[in-house]
Design an enzyme around this catalytic site. Structure first.
Site, short mmCIF file in Angstrom:
data_model
loop_
_atom_site.label_atom_id
_atom_site.label_comp_id
_atom_site.label_asym_id
_atom_site.label_seq_id
_atom_site.Cartn_x
_atom_site.Cartn_y
_atom_site.Cartn_z
N LEU A 144 -9.13 12.30 71.28
CA LEU A 144 -10.44 12.52 70.67
C LEU A 144 -10.38 12.49 69.14
CD1 LEU A 144 -11.77 15.27 73.11
CD2 LEU A 144 -12.62 12.92 72.89
N ASN A 150 -7.58 15.98 74.99
CA ASN A 150 -6.88 15.77 73.71
C ASN A 150 -5.67 16.69 73.69
OD1 ASN A 150 -7.37 14.34 70.99
ND2 ASN A 150 -6.68 16.38 70.40
N ASN A 155 -5.78 -0.13 68.53
CA ASN A 155 -5.47 -1.38 67.83
C ASN A 155 -4.03 -1.78 68.10
OD1 ASN A 155 -7.46 -2.77 66.50
ND2 ASN A 155 -7.41 -1.47 64.68
N SER A 164 -13.93 -3.22 68.03
CA SER A 164 -14.23 -3.33 66.60
C SER A 164 -15.59 -2.74 66.27
CB SER A 164 -14.21 -4.79 66.15
OG SER A 164 -14.59 -4.86 64.79
N LYS A 214 -8.47 -9.53 68.83
CA LYS A 214 -8.82 -8.47 67.87
C LYS A 214 -7.96 -8.59 66.60
CE LYS A 214 -10.64 -4.62 66.26
NZ LYS A 214 -9.82 -4.16 65.17
N HIS A 230 -9.41 -11.30 64.57
CA HIS A 230 -10.63 -10.73 63.97
C HIS A 230 -10.26 -9.98 62.69
CE1 HIS A 230 -13.12 -7.17 63.22
NE2 HIS A 230 -14.16 -7.84 63.70
N ASN A 231 -9.22 -9.18 62.77
CA ASN A 231 -8.85 -8.39 61.59
C ASN A 231 -8.28 -9.26 60.48
OD1 ASN A 231 -9.55 -6.28 63.29
ND2 ASN A 231 -8.07 -4.92 62.36
N GLU A 263 -11.21 -10.57 58.93
CA GLU A 263 -11.81 -9.43 58.19
C GLU A 263 -11.14 -9.29 56.81
OE1 GLU A 263 -12.13 -5.64 60.50
OE2 GLU A 263 -10.93 -4.76 58.90
N LYS A 292 -3.48 -0.98 57.70
CA LYS A 292 -2.76 -0.38 58.84
C LYS A 292 -1.86 -1.39 59.53
CE LYS A 292 -5.86 3.45 59.74
NZ LYS A 292 -7.25 3.03 59.58
N ARG A 327 -3.42 -7.73 49.30
CA ARG A 327 -3.35 -6.27 49.51
C ARG A 327 -1.98 -5.75 49.08
NH1 ARG A 327 -6.92 -3.87 54.50
NH2 ARG A 327 -8.66 -5.32 54.27
N HIS A 384 18.54 -35.16 58.14
CA HIS A 384 17.61 -34.72 59.18
C HIS A 384 16.78 -35.87 59.76
CE1 HIS A 384 18.59 -30.54 58.65
NE2 HIS A 384 18.41 -30.64 57.35
C1 6PG Z 1 -12.55 -2.89 63.16
C2 6PG Z 1 -11.52 -2.71 62.07
C3 6PG Z 1 -10.58 -1.61 62.36
C4 6PG Z 1 -9.45 -1.50 61.35
C5 6PG Z 1 -9.80 -0.74 60.16
C6 6PG Z 1 -8.64 -0.52 59.19
O1 6PG Z 1 -12.65 -4.00 63.64
O2 6PG Z 1 -13.25 -1.93 63.47
O3 6PG Z 1 -10.79 -3.90 61.96
O4 6PG Z 1 -10.06 -1.84 63.64
O5 6PG Z 1 -8.39 -0.85 61.92
O6 6PG Z 1 -10.85 -1.37 59.53
O7 6PG Z 1 -7.92 -1.68 58.97
P1 6PG Z 1 -6.90 -1.78 57.74
O8 6PG Z 1 -6.38 -0.40 57.49
O9 6PG Z 1 -5.81 -2.68 58.17
O10 6PG Z 1 -7.69 -2.28 56.59
#
Ligand code: 6PG
Length: 466
Positions: free
Chosen positions: A11, A33, A104, A128, A182, A185-186, A189, A260, A287, A448
Protein backbone atom coordinates in the site's frame (compact mmCIF):
# COMPACT_ATOMS: atom_id res chain seq x y z
CA UNK A 1 -15.11 -11.30 4.23
CA UNK A 2 -13.70 -14.33 2.37
CA UNK A 3 -15.01 -13.55 -1.06
CA UNK A 4 -13.18 -10.44 -2.17
CA UNK A 5 -12.90 -10.15 -5.95
CA UNK A 6 -9.17 -9.45 -5.77
CA UNK A 7 -6.32 -8.82 -3.35
CA UNK A 8 -3.64 -6.13 -3.45
CA UNK A 9 -0.38 -6.37 -1.58
CA UNK A 10 1.71 -3.24 -1.03
CA UNK A 11 0.00 0.00 0.00
CA UNK A 12 2.64 2.52 -1.06
CA UNK A 13 1.54 5.53 -3.10
CA UNK A 14 0.74 3.58 -6.28
CA UNK A 15 -0.69 0.51 -4.51
CA UNK A 16 -3.02 2.57 -2.32
CA UNK A 17 -4.25 4.57 -5.32
CA UNK A 18 -4.83 1.43 -7.38
CA UNK A 19 -6.70 -0.27 -4.52
CA UNK A 20 -9.03 2.73 -4.16
CA UNK A 21 -9.60 2.73 -7.92
CA UNK A 22 -10.53 -0.96 -7.81
CA UNK A 23 -12.93 -0.40 -4.89
CA UNK A 24 -14.35 2.66 -6.62
CA UNK A 25 -15.24 0.51 -9.60
CA UNK A 26 -17.42 -1.73 -7.46
CA UNK A 27 -15.00 -4.56 -6.67
CA UNK A 28 -14.41 -5.91 -3.18
CA UNK A 29 -10.71 -5.86 -2.43
CA UNK A 30 -8.52 -7.38 0.27
CA UNK A 31 -5.40 -5.38 1.08
CA UNK A 32 -2.21 -6.18 2.95
CA UNK A 33 0.89 -4.18 3.77
CA UNK A 34 3.99 -5.31 5.61
CA UNK A 35 3.44 -2.54 8.18
CA UNK A 36 0.06 -3.23 9.75
CA UNK A 37 -0.60 0.36 10.74
CA UNK A 38 -0.39 1.38 7.07
CA UNK A 39 -3.13 -1.15 6.24
CA UNK A 40 -5.34 0.07 9.12
CA UNK A 41 -4.85 3.74 8.18
CA UNK A 42 -5.56 2.99 4.55
CA UNK A 43 -8.96 1.48 5.32
CA UNK A 44 -9.78 4.12 7.91
CA UNK A 45 -9.10 6.87 5.34
CA UNK A 46 -11.05 5.21 2.51
CA UNK A 47 -14.27 7.13 3.25
CA UNK A 48 -17.26 5.83 1.34
CA UNK A 49 -15.17 2.96 -0.07
CA UNK A 50 -14.42 1.47 3.36
CA UNK A 51 -17.01 -1.29 3.09
CA UNK A 52 -15.47 -2.57 -0.15
CA UNK A 53 -12.07 -2.93 1.54
CA UNK A 54 -10.99 -5.84 3.72
CA UNK A 55 -7.88 -4.82 5.67
CA UNK A 56 -5.83 -7.86 6.63
CA UNK A 57 -2.93 -8.16 9.03
CA UNK A 58 -1.33 -11.48 8.09
CA UNK A 59 -0.55 -12.98 4.72
CA UNK A 60 -2.71 -15.98 5.65
CA UNK A 61 -5.79 -13.88 6.38
CA UNK A 62 -5.10 -11.82 3.25
CA UNK A 63 -5.12 -14.92 1.08
CA UNK A 64 -8.15 -16.35 2.90
CA UNK A 65 -10.11 -13.17 2.19
CA UNK A 66 -9.99 -13.58 -1.59
CA UNK A 67 -12.51 -15.64 -3.58
CA UNK A 68 -11.02 -18.63 -5.40
CA UNK A 69 -9.48 -18.94 -7.89
CA UNK A 70 -7.69 -15.92 -6.48
CA UNK A 71 -6.24 -12.84 -8.15
CA UNK A 72 -3.54 -10.96 -6.29
CA UNK A 73 -1.88 -7.74 -7.43
CA UNK A 74 1.63 -7.09 -6.14
CA UNK A 75 2.52 -3.41 -5.88
CA UNK A 76 5.89 -3.59 -4.16
CA UNK A 77 9.21 -2.04 -5.23
CA UNK A 78 10.67 -3.67 -8.34
CA UNK A 79 13.48 -6.19 -7.89
CA UNK A 80 14.10 -8.49 -4.94
CA UNK A 81 10.94 -7.47 -2.99
CA UNK A 82 8.80 -8.94 -5.80
CA UNK A 83 10.62 -12.29 -5.61
CA UNK A 84 10.35 -12.27 -1.82
CA UNK A 85 6.60 -11.66 -1.90
CA UNK A 86 6.03 -14.32 -4.53
CA UNK A 87 8.06 -16.79 -2.44
CA UNK A 88 6.05 -15.89 0.66
CA UNK A 89 2.69 -16.15 -1.13
CA UNK A 90 3.11 -19.29 -3.23
CA UNK A 91 2.89 -21.83 -0.36
CA UNK A 92 -0.43 -20.25 0.64
CA UNK A 93 -1.92 -20.33 -2.86
CA UNK A 94 -3.59 -22.93 -5.04
CA UNK A 95 -2.07 -23.74 -8.42
CA UNK A 96 -4.70 -21.76 -10.31
CA UNK A 97 -4.36 -18.60 -8.22
CA UNK A 98 -3.12 -15.70 -10.31
CA UNK A 99 -0.31 -13.37 -9.23
CA UNK A 100 -0.10 -10.04 -11.06
CA UNK A 101 3.07 -7.96 -10.70
CA UNK A 102 1.94 -4.38 -11.38
CA UNK A 103 5.21 -2.68 -10.44
CA UNK A 104 7.84 -1.22 -12.77
CA UNK A 105 9.66 -4.54 -13.23
CA UNK A 106 12.54 -5.10 -15.59
CA UNK A 107 11.00 -7.29 -18.31
CA UNK A 108 13.89 -9.77 -18.03
CA UNK A 109 12.84 -10.35 -14.41
CA UNK A 110 9.25 -10.84 -15.57
CA UNK A 111 10.42 -13.38 -18.16
CA UNK A 112 12.28 -15.25 -15.42
CA UNK A 113 9.32 -15.12 -13.01
CA UNK A 114 7.03 -16.41 -15.76
CA UNK A 115 9.38 -19.35 -16.28
CA UNK A 116 9.62 -19.98 -12.54
CA UNK A 117 5.82 -19.88 -12.27
CA UNK A 118 5.59 -22.77 -14.72
CA UNK A 119 1.89 -23.68 -15.10
CA UNK A 120 0.83 -21.37 -12.28
CA UNK A 121 -0.67 -18.22 -13.81
CA UNK A 122 1.49 -15.10 -13.57
CA UNK A 123 1.03 -11.71 -15.25
CA UNK A 124 3.44 -8.79 -15.44
CA UNK A 125 1.59 -5.56 -16.13
CA UNK A 126 3.02 -2.13 -16.81
CA UNK A 127 0.93 0.58 -15.15
CA UNK A 128 1.44 4.19 -16.20
CA UNK A 129 -0.05 7.45 -15.06
CA UNK A 130 1.53 8.20 -11.71
CA UNK A 131 -0.56 8.40 -8.55
CA UNK A 132 -3.45 10.25 -10.17
CA UNK A 133 -3.58 7.75 -13.03
CA UNK A 134 -3.52 4.80 -10.63
CA UNK A 135 -6.40 6.33 -8.67
CA UNK A 136 -8.59 7.50 -11.54
CA UNK A 137 -7.56 5.52 -14.62
CA UNK A 138 -4.08 4.35 -15.62
CA UNK A 139 -2.86 2.95 -18.91
CA UNK A 140 -2.22 -0.78 -18.51
CA UNK A 141 0.14 -2.90 -20.61
CA UNK A 142 -0.31 -6.60 -19.88
CA UNK A 143 2.03 -9.54 -20.36
CA UNK A 144 1.68 -13.24 -19.60
CA UNK A 145 -0.61 -16.10 -20.60
CA UNK A 146 -3.59 -14.83 -22.59
CA UNK A 147 -6.01 -16.89 -20.47
CA UNK A 148 -4.69 -15.27 -17.30
CA UNK A 149 -5.10 -11.83 -18.88
CA UNK A 150 -8.69 -12.68 -19.84
CA UNK A 151 -9.40 -13.61 -16.22
CA UNK A 152 -8.09 -10.29 -14.91
CA UNK A 153 -9.36 -8.17 -17.82
CA UNK A 154 -12.82 -7.33 -16.37
CA UNK A 155 -11.17 -5.61 -13.40
CA UNK A 156 -8.19 -4.17 -15.31
CA UNK A 157 -10.32 -2.68 -18.10
CA UNK A 158 -12.81 -1.28 -15.55
CA UNK A 159 -10.10 0.61 -13.66
CA UNK A 160 -8.15 1.73 -16.76
CA UNK A 161 -8.34 5.15 -18.40
CA UNK A 162 -10.79 5.40 -21.28
CA UNK A 163 -10.15 7.07 -24.62
CA UNK A 164 -13.51 7.85 -26.24
CA UNK A 165 -14.92 4.97 -24.19
CA UNK A 166 -12.19 2.48 -25.16
CA UNK A 167 -10.27 1.16 -22.13
CA UNK A 168 -6.54 1.78 -22.21
CA UNK A 169 -5.70 -1.74 -21.02
CA UNK A 170 -4.35 -4.25 -23.53
CA UNK A 171 -2.63 -7.61 -23.55
CA UNK A 172 0.70 -7.18 -25.32
CA UNK A 173 1.96 -10.78 -25.42
CA UNK A 174 3.48 -13.52 -23.31
CA UNK A 175 5.92 -13.31 -20.41
CA UNK A 176 7.54 -9.88 -20.04
CA UNK A 177 5.85 -8.27 -23.07
CA UNK A 178 3.80 -5.85 -20.94
CA UNK A 179 6.74 -4.71 -18.87
CA UNK A 180 8.85 -4.39 -22.04
CA UNK A 181 6.27 -2.05 -23.61
CA UNK A 182 6.13 -0.09 -20.34
CA UNK A 183 9.93 0.29 -20.42
CA UNK A 184 9.82 1.70 -23.96
CA UNK A 185 7.00 4.00 -22.81
CA UNK A 186 9.37 5.29 -20.17
CA UNK A 187 12.23 5.67 -22.65
CA UNK A 188 9.94 7.80 -24.80
CA UNK A 189 8.82 9.64 -21.65
CA UNK A 190 12.46 10.54 -20.95
CA UNK A 191 13.03 11.82 -24.52
CA UNK A 192 9.76 13.76 -24.61
CA UNK A 193 10.56 15.41 -21.25
CA UNK A 194 14.16 16.15 -22.28
CA UNK A 195 13.10 17.80 -25.56
CA UNK A 196 10.61 19.99 -23.67
CA UNK A 197 13.37 20.89 -21.19
CA UNK A 198 15.64 21.83 -24.11
CA UNK A 199 13.15 24.30 -25.63
CA UNK A 200 12.48 25.61 -22.11
CA UNK A 201 16.24 26.29 -21.92
CA UNK A 202 16.11 28.15 -25.25
CA UNK A 203 13.32 30.37 -23.90
CA UNK A 204 14.89 30.90 -20.45
CA UNK A 205 18.56 31.28 -21.34
CA UNK A 206 18.45 32.12 -25.04
CA UNK A 207 15.49 34.49 -25.08
CA UNK A 208 15.60 35.73 -21.46
CA UNK A 209 11.89 35.00 -21.06
CA UNK A 210 10.24 35.10 -17.66
CA UNK A 211 8.62 32.01 -16.20
CA UNK A 212 5.06 33.34 -16.62
CA UNK A 213 5.85 34.05 -20.29
CA UNK A 214 7.30 30.55 -20.75
CA UNK A 215 4.22 29.09 -19.05
CA UNK A 216 2.01 31.04 -21.44
CA UNK A 217 3.88 29.56 -24.43
CA UNK A 218 3.38 26.00 -23.13
CA UNK A 219 -0.27 26.87 -22.58
CA UNK A 220 -0.65 27.96 -26.21
CA UNK A 221 1.19 24.88 -27.48
CA UNK A 222 -1.20 22.72 -25.52
CA UNK A 223 -4.00 23.91 -27.81
CA UNK A 224 -2.11 22.78 -30.94
CA UNK A 225 -0.40 19.70 -32.37
CA UNK A 226 1.75 19.33 -29.22
CA UNK A 227 -1.32 18.96 -26.95
CA UNK A 228 -0.27 16.43 -24.35
CA UNK A 229 -0.08 15.74 -20.64
CA UNK A 230 3.64 16.59 -20.54
CA UNK A 231 3.15 20.01 -22.19
CA UNK A 232 0.18 20.67 -19.90
CA UNK A 233 2.17 19.95 -16.74
CA UNK A 234 5.17 21.88 -18.10
CA UNK A 235 2.91 24.91 -18.25
CA UNK A 236 1.87 24.37 -14.63
CA UNK A 237 5.43 23.79 -13.46
CA UNK A 238 6.65 26.93 -15.27
CA UNK A 239 3.77 28.98 -13.83
CA UNK A 240 4.26 27.83 -10.23
CA UNK A 241 5.60 30.03 -7.45
CA UNK A 242 7.53 28.77 -4.43
CA UNK A 243 5.27 29.32 -1.44
CA UNK A 244 8.20 29.86 0.97
CA UNK A 245 10.11 32.49 -0.98
CA UNK A 246 7.61 33.83 -3.50
CA UNK A 247 10.17 33.14 -6.23
CA UNK A 248 9.34 31.31 -9.48
CA UNK A 249 9.38 27.63 -8.49
CA UNK A 250 11.75 26.52 -11.25
CA UNK A 251 14.34 29.07 -10.11
CA UNK A 252 14.75 27.27 -6.79
CA UNK A 253 14.78 23.65 -8.07
CA UNK A 254 18.24 22.07 -8.33
CA UNK A 255 18.88 21.06 -11.96
CA UNK A 256 19.88 17.45 -11.23
CA UNK A 257 17.32 14.99 -12.62
CA UNK A 258 16.51 11.80 -10.73
CA UNK A 259 15.84 8.47 -12.40
CA UNK A 260 14.64 5.12 -11.17
CA UNK A 261 16.16 3.22 -14.07
CA UNK A 262 13.43 2.38 -16.57
CA UNK A 263 14.73 4.81 -19.20
CA UNK A 264 18.19 3.32 -18.74
CA UNK A 265 16.77 -0.18 -19.25
CA UNK A 266 15.29 0.97 -22.55
CA UNK A 267 18.64 2.33 -23.73
CA UNK A 268 20.45 -0.84 -22.65
CA UNK A 269 17.90 -3.10 -24.31
CA UNK A 270 17.99 -1.01 -27.48
CA UNK A 271 21.70 -1.77 -27.70
CA UNK A 272 21.06 -5.50 -27.28
CA UNK A 273 18.47 -5.32 -30.05
CA UNK A 274 20.67 -3.11 -32.27
CA UNK A 275 17.66 -0.78 -32.37
CA UNK A 276 18.65 2.83 -33.13
CA UNK A 277 17.02 5.01 -30.45
CA UNK A 278 19.54 7.86 -30.15
CA UNK A 279 17.03 10.45 -28.89
CA UNK A 280 16.11 8.15 -25.99
CA UNK A 281 19.77 7.38 -25.29
CA UNK A 282 20.58 11.11 -25.37
CA UNK A 283 17.79 11.78 -22.88
CA UNK A 284 19.14 9.14 -20.49
CA UNK A 285 22.66 10.55 -20.89
CA UNK A 286 21.33 14.06 -20.29
CA UNK A 287 19.94 12.93 -16.92
CA UNK A 288 23.34 11.48 -16.07
CA UNK A 289 25.04 14.73 -17.10
CA UNK A 290 22.55 16.74 -15.06
CA UNK A 291 23.70 14.86 -11.96
CA UNK A 292 27.30 16.08 -12.50
CA UNK A 293 26.73 19.40 -10.76
CA UNK A 294 30.27 19.83 -9.42
CA UNK A 295 31.92 18.89 -12.68
CA UNK A 296 29.66 21.25 -14.61
CA UNK A 297 30.54 24.07 -12.25
CA UNK A 298 34.25 23.35 -12.81
CA UNK A 299 33.64 23.23 -16.58
CA UNK A 300 32.02 26.66 -16.44
CA UNK A 301 34.90 28.04 -14.39
CA UNK A 302 37.44 26.58 -16.83
CA UNK A 303 35.81 27.41 -20.17
CA UNK A 304 33.48 30.24 -19.20
CA UNK A 305 29.71 30.19 -19.65
CA UNK A 306 28.64 29.88 -23.28
CA UNK A 307 27.25 33.07 -24.85
CA UNK A 308 23.66 31.90 -24.79
CA UNK A 309 21.61 34.91 -25.88
CA UNK A 310 19.88 34.11 -29.14
CA UNK A 311 17.32 36.91 -29.32
CA UNK A 312 16.38 37.53 -32.92
CA UNK A 313 17.89 34.25 -34.09
CA UNK A 314 14.84 32.11 -33.33
CA UNK A 315 11.09 32.50 -32.96
CA UNK A 316 8.68 30.76 -30.60
CA UNK A 317 6.99 29.23 -33.66
CA UNK A 318 10.28 27.65 -34.69
CA UNK A 319 10.67 26.17 -31.22
CA UNK A 320 7.18 24.69 -31.46
CA UNK A 321 7.85 23.22 -34.88
CA UNK A 322 11.21 21.84 -33.77
CA UNK A 323 9.49 20.15 -30.85
CA UNK A 324 6.85 18.64 -33.14
CA UNK A 325 9.58 17.24 -35.41
CA UNK A 326 11.62 16.00 -32.43
CA UNK A 327 8.59 14.30 -30.95
CA UNK A 328 7.74 12.47 -34.18
CA UNK A 329 11.34 11.30 -34.48
CA UNK A 330 11.50 10.09 -30.89
CA UNK A 331 8.24 8.11 -31.20
CA UNK A 332 9.42 6.67 -34.53
CA UNK A 333 12.49 5.36 -32.68
CA UNK A 334 10.40 3.91 -29.84
CA UNK A 335 7.98 2.10 -32.16
CA UNK A 336 10.89 0.85 -34.27
CA UNK A 337 12.46 -0.63 -31.15
CA UNK A 338 9.17 -2.32 -30.22
CA UNK A 339 8.86 -3.83 -33.66
CA UNK A 340 12.44 -5.20 -33.49
CA UNK A 341 11.78 -6.68 -30.03
CA UNK A 342 8.62 -8.24 -31.35
CA UNK A 343 10.62 -10.17 -33.93
CA UNK A 344 13.52 -10.95 -31.62
CA UNK A 345 11.35 -12.27 -28.79
CA UNK A 346 8.57 -13.77 -30.96
CA UNK A 347 5.91 -11.63 -29.29
CA UNK A 348 3.78 -10.19 -32.15
CA UNK A 349 3.55 -6.92 -30.22
CA UNK A 350 0.49 -5.03 -31.50
CA UNK A 351 1.95 -1.66 -32.52
CA UNK A 352 -1.36 0.12 -33.27
CA UNK A 353 -2.83 -1.13 -29.98
CA UNK A 354 0.23 0.12 -28.14
CA UNK A 355 -0.31 3.60 -29.58
CA UNK A 356 -3.97 3.30 -28.58
CA UNK A 357 -3.25 2.20 -25.03
CA UNK A 358 -1.00 5.26 -24.65
CA UNK A 359 -3.71 7.72 -25.78
CA UNK A 360 -5.08 8.20 -22.25
CA UNK A 361 -4.04 7.55 -18.67
CA UNK A 362 -0.28 7.36 -19.16
CA UNK A 363 2.40 10.02 -18.80
CA UNK A 364 3.05 10.31 -22.56
CA UNK A 365 -0.62 10.62 -23.54
CA UNK A 366 -1.06 13.12 -26.35
CA UNK A 367 -3.24 14.08 -29.26
CA UNK A 368 -0.46 12.98 -31.63
CA UNK A 369 -0.71 9.38 -30.44
CA UNK A 370 -4.19 9.15 -31.95
CA UNK A 371 -2.73 9.86 -35.41
CA UNK A 372 0.13 7.48 -34.71
CA UNK A 373 -2.37 4.72 -33.92
CA UNK A 374 -4.08 5.38 -37.26
CA UNK A 375 -0.79 5.41 -39.19
CA UNK A 376 0.35 2.17 -37.54
CA UNK A 377 -3.06 0.56 -38.06
CA UNK A 378 -2.95 1.40 -41.76
CA UNK A 379 0.55 -0.14 -41.96
CA UNK A 380 1.48 3.17 -43.53
CA UNK A 381 5.29 3.07 -43.85
CA UNK A 382 7.66 0.67 -42.11
CA UNK A 383 8.91 3.47 -39.87
CA UNK A 384 6.49 6.07 -38.48
CA UNK A 385 8.61 8.80 -40.12
CA UNK A 386 7.70 7.34 -43.52
CA UNK A 387 3.92 7.28 -42.94
CA UNK A 388 2.06 9.77 -45.11
CA UNK A 389 0.83 11.87 -42.17
CA UNK A 390 4.15 12.11 -40.35
CA UNK A 391 6.40 12.31 -43.39
CA UNK A 392 4.41 15.36 -44.50
CA UNK A 393 4.87 17.01 -41.08
CA UNK A 394 8.56 16.14 -40.93
CA UNK A 395 9.11 17.50 -44.44
CA UNK A 396 7.83 20.84 -43.17
CA UNK A 397 9.10 20.93 -39.61
CA UNK A 398 12.61 19.53 -39.93
CA UNK A 399 13.58 22.96 -41.25
CA UNK A 400 12.73 24.53 -37.90
CA UNK A 401 14.39 21.67 -36.03
CA UNK A 402 17.55 22.35 -38.03
CA UNK A 403 17.38 26.11 -37.28
CA UNK A 404 16.86 25.49 -33.58
CA UNK A 405 19.66 22.93 -33.28
CA UNK A 406 22.03 25.07 -35.36
CA UNK A 407 21.33 28.26 -33.40
CA UNK A 408 21.58 26.37 -30.12
CA UNK A 409 24.98 25.01 -31.16
CA UNK A 410 26.19 28.44 -32.23
CA UNK A 411 25.07 29.96 -28.94
CA UNK A 412 26.27 27.21 -26.64
CA UNK A 413 22.85 25.92 -25.55
CA UNK A 414 23.00 22.15 -25.03
CA UNK A 415 20.23 20.30 -26.89
CA UNK A 416 21.30 16.65 -26.82
CA UNK A 417 17.92 15.05 -27.57
CA UNK A 418 16.79 17.45 -30.29
CA UNK A 419 20.18 17.43 -32.00
CA UNK A 420 20.45 13.65 -31.91
CA UNK A 421 16.90 13.48 -33.28
CA UNK A 422 17.95 15.70 -36.17
CA UNK A 423 21.06 13.59 -36.84
CA UNK A 424 18.86 10.47 -36.87
CA UNK A 425 16.47 12.11 -39.33
CA UNK A 426 19.32 13.13 -41.63
CA UNK A 427 20.98 9.72 -41.39
CA UNK A 428 17.70 7.98 -42.15
CA UNK A 429 17.23 9.96 -45.33
CA UNK A 430 20.76 9.47 -46.61
CA UNK A 431 20.91 6.51 -48.95
CA UNK A 432 24.69 6.52 -49.22
CA UNK A 433 26.19 7.14 -45.81
CA UNK A 434 29.78 6.93 -44.64
CA UNK A 435 30.03 3.38 -43.28
CA UNK A 436 32.15 2.49 -46.35
CA UNK A 437 34.99 4.15 -44.41
CA UNK A 438 34.19 2.11 -41.28
CA UNK A 439 34.23 -1.08 -43.34
CA UNK A 440 37.51 -0.11 -44.97
CA UNK A 441 39.06 0.56 -41.56
CA UNK A 442 37.76 -2.74 -40.15
CA UNK A 443 39.14 -4.63 -43.08
CA UNK A 444 42.47 -2.81 -42.82
CA UNK A 445 43.14 -3.61 -39.18
CA UNK A 446 41.28 -6.90 -38.81
CA UNK A 447 40.68 -8.44 -42.23
CA UNK A 448 36.96 -8.35 -41.42
CA UNK A 449 35.99 -8.15 -45.10
CA UNK A 450 33.37 -5.97 -46.78
CA UNK A 451 30.58 -6.19 -49.34
CA UNK A 452 30.96 -4.45 -52.72
CA UNK A 453 28.33 -2.40 -54.50
CA UNK A 454 29.30 -3.84 -57.89
CA UNK A 455 29.58 -7.59 -57.11
CA UNK A 456 27.78 -10.29 -55.10
CA UNK A 457 29.57 -11.79 -52.09
CA UNK A 458 30.36 -10.77 -48.54
CA UNK A 459 34.08 -11.24 -48.06
CA UNK A 460 36.06 -8.79 -50.16
CA UNK A 461 39.29 -7.21 -48.97
CA UNK A 462 41.29 -4.06 -49.74
CA UNK A 463 44.72 -4.02 -51.39
CA UNK A 464 46.40 -4.21 -47.96
CA UNK A 465 45.29 -7.86 -47.72
CA UNK A 466 48.21 -8.95 -49.86
C1 6PG B 1 4.58 6.29 -15.42
C2 6PG B 1 5.98 6.71 -15.05
C3 6PG B 1 6.44 6.05 -13.81
C4 6PG B 1 7.90 6.34 -13.48
C5 6PG B 1 8.10 7.60 -12.77
C6 6PG B 1 9.55 7.85 -12.34
O1 6PG B 1 4.41 5.84 -16.54
O2 6PG B 1 3.67 6.46 -14.60
O3 6PG B 1 6.83 6.33 -16.09
O4 6PG B 1 6.25 4.68 -13.96
O5 6PG B 1 8.39 5.36 -12.67
O6 6PG B 1 7.65 8.63 -13.57
O7 6PG B 1 10.45 7.58 -13.35
P1 6PG B 1 11.97 8.09 -13.25
O8 6PG B 1 12.31 8.14 -11.80
O9 6PG B 1 12.80 7.09 -13.96
O10 6PG B 1 11.98 9.44 -13.87
Amino acid sequence: MSDCDIGLLGLGTMGAALALNIADNGFDIAVFNRTTQVTRDFRADAGALTNRITATETLESFVASIATPRMIILMVPAGAPVDQQIAALRPLLADDDLIIDAGNANFHDTNRRATEAGDKPFLGIGVSGGEDGARHGPSIMGGGPRAAWDRAAPILTAIAAKHDGTPCATWMGNDGAGHFVKAVHNGIEYADMQMIAEVYGAMRDGMAMSQPDIAAVFGRWNDGPLASYLIEISQQVAAATDTDTGKPLLSIIKDAAGQKGTGRWTAIEAQHLAAPVPAIEAAVAARNISAELDLRAKGQARFGAAPQALQGALTIDQLEQALIAGKIICYAQGFDMISRASQEFGWSLPLPDIAKVWRAGCIIRSVMLDDMATALEDGDGENLMLSSRFSAELSTYHVALRQVVAQAALHGLPMPALSSGLAYFDAMRTERGTADMIQGQRDFFGRHGFERLDRDGTDFHGPWAD
